[in-house]
Design a protein around this motif. Sequence first.
Motif, mmCIF file in Angstrom:
data_model
loop_
_atom_site.group_PDB
_atom_site.id
_atom_site.type_symbol
_atom_site.label_atom_id
_atom_site.label_comp_id
_atom_site.label_asym_id
_atom_site.label_seq_id
_atom_site.Cartn_x
_atom_site.Cartn_y
_atom_site.Cartn_z
ATOM 1 N N ILE A 8 53.430 -15.624 86.424
ATOM 2 C CA ILE A 8 52.038 -15.377 86.811
ATOM 3 C C ILE A 8 52.122 -15.075 88.304
ATOM 4 O O ILE A 8 52.355 -15.977 89.112
ATOM 5 C CB ILE A 8 51.144 -16.602 86.531
ATOM 6 N N GLU A 10 50.368 -14.571 90.918
ATOM 7 C CA GLU A 10 49.594 -15.227 91.975
ATOM 8 C C GLU A 10 50.142 -16.609 92.312
ATOM 9 O O GLU A 10 49.803 -17.178 93.341
ATOM 10 C CB GLU A 10 48.118 -15.356 91.571
ATOM 11 N N ASP A 86 46.711 -20.668 84.109
ATOM 12 C CA ASP A 86 45.704 -19.665 84.443
ATOM 13 C C ASP A 86 44.489 -19.848 83.525
ATOM 14 O O ASP A 86 44.589 -19.704 82.311
ATOM 15 C CB ASP A 86 46.294 -18.260 84.264
ATOM 16 N N ARG A 88 41.469 -18.205 84.179
ATOM 17 C CA ARG A 88 40.564 -17.114 84.552
ATOM 18 C C ARG A 88 40.466 -16.157 83.359
ATOM 19 O O ARG A 88 41.418 -15.438 83.077
ATOM 20 C CB ARG A 88 41.090 -16.371 85.781
ATOM 21 N N GLU A 89 39.329 -16.166 82.664
ATOM 22 C CA GLU A 89 39.169 -15.365 81.433
ATOM 23 C C GLU A 89 39.475 -13.885 81.628
ATOM 24 O O GLU A 89 39.989 -13.236 80.720
ATOM 25 C CB GLU A 89 37.753 -15.504 80.886
ATOM 26 N N SER A 90 39.167 -13.342 82.786
ATOM 27 C CA SER A 90 39.368 -11.910 83.020
ATOM 28 C C SER A 90 40.812 -11.570 83.413
ATOM 29 O O SER A 90 41.155 -10.408 83.564
ATOM 30 C CB SER A 90 38.415 -11.419 84.115
ATOM 31 N N SER A 91 41.652 -12.569 83.541
ATOM 32 C CA SER A 91 43.035 -12.352 83.976
ATOM 33 C C SER A 91 43.929 -11.932 82.811
ATOM 34 O O SER A 91 43.800 -12.448 81.703
ATOM 35 C CB SER A 91 43.583 -13.652 84.579
ATOM 36 N N PRO A 92 44.880 -11.032 83.058
ATOM 37 C CA PRO A 92 45.833 -10.672 81.996
ATOM 38 C C PRO A 92 46.763 -11.833 81.618
ATOM 39 O O PRO A 92 47.398 -11.792 80.574
ATOM 40 C CB PRO A 92 46.622 -9.498 82.590
ATOM 41 N N THR A 93 46.806 -12.867 82.467
ATOM 42 C CA THR A 93 47.651 -14.028 82.159
ATOM 43 C C THR A 93 46.825 -15.257 81.768
ATOM 44 O O THR A 93 47.321 -16.384 81.826
ATOM 45 C CB THR A 93 48.590 -14.360 83.349
ATOM 46 N N PHE A 94 45.561 -15.031 81.358
ATOM 47 C CA PHE A 94 44.697 -16.126 80.911
ATOM 48 C C PHE A 94 45.411 -16.931 79.830
ATOM 49 O O PHE A 94 46.010 -16.371 78.921
ATOM 50 C CB PHE A 94 43.378 -15.549 80.379
ATOM 51 N N GLY A 115 41.246 -20.975 90.430
ATOM 52 C CA GLY A 115 41.189 -20.389 89.092
ATOM 53 C C GLY A 115 42.296 -20.888 88.180
ATOM 54 O O GLY A 115 42.477 -20.376 87.080
#
Length: 181
Positions: A8, A10, A86, A88-94, A115
């Motif tokens: 991930i 970040e 992660d 964060r619903e909008s994240s590709p790594t949710f 997040g």
Amino acid sequence: MKSTRLEIPEVIVFDPVVFGDERGSFFESFNHRNFEREVGASVNFTQDNHSVSLKNVLRGLHYQVEQCQGKLVRVVKGEVFDVAVDIRESSPTFKQWVGVTLSAENKKQLWIPEGFAHGFLVLSDTAEFLYKTTDYYAPKAERCIIWNDADLNIAWPLVEAPIISEKDAAGVALKDADVFS
């Protein structure tokens, strides 16, 4: 200080350069300018925390829905397995997680941005865990995802049942948790 982005991207591991001789050692544990360059954003730490825990204590998975906290974490005594999830619903790594062993010996630090839910398992007899946060503790905004959530399937390096607080044992499944958009 060397930095490594994890699966991930970040979430970043910081490895200090340690200078040592027969007298002992020295390393720079934090440099605001270099940290912000690696993170790629302006970061203002507001609070430092110090946690002491015994072997097999598992803390987490914690986060705040208001006054969200980024955390820069490290261990100054002992060893822990540290986890960031992660949420964060909008994240590709949710719903994905990463884990790193942090110890007084390896001196690694982990950056966990806002997040993310965070937790750790103590691997040594005791551990002293330090972390800087980007906002103040807000008890009413604190949330907890259960450490053994089946959807997350975190590979905690357990050798026996963990020691968990009542508050953490009452954590909810990620599917029922408040998450970030």
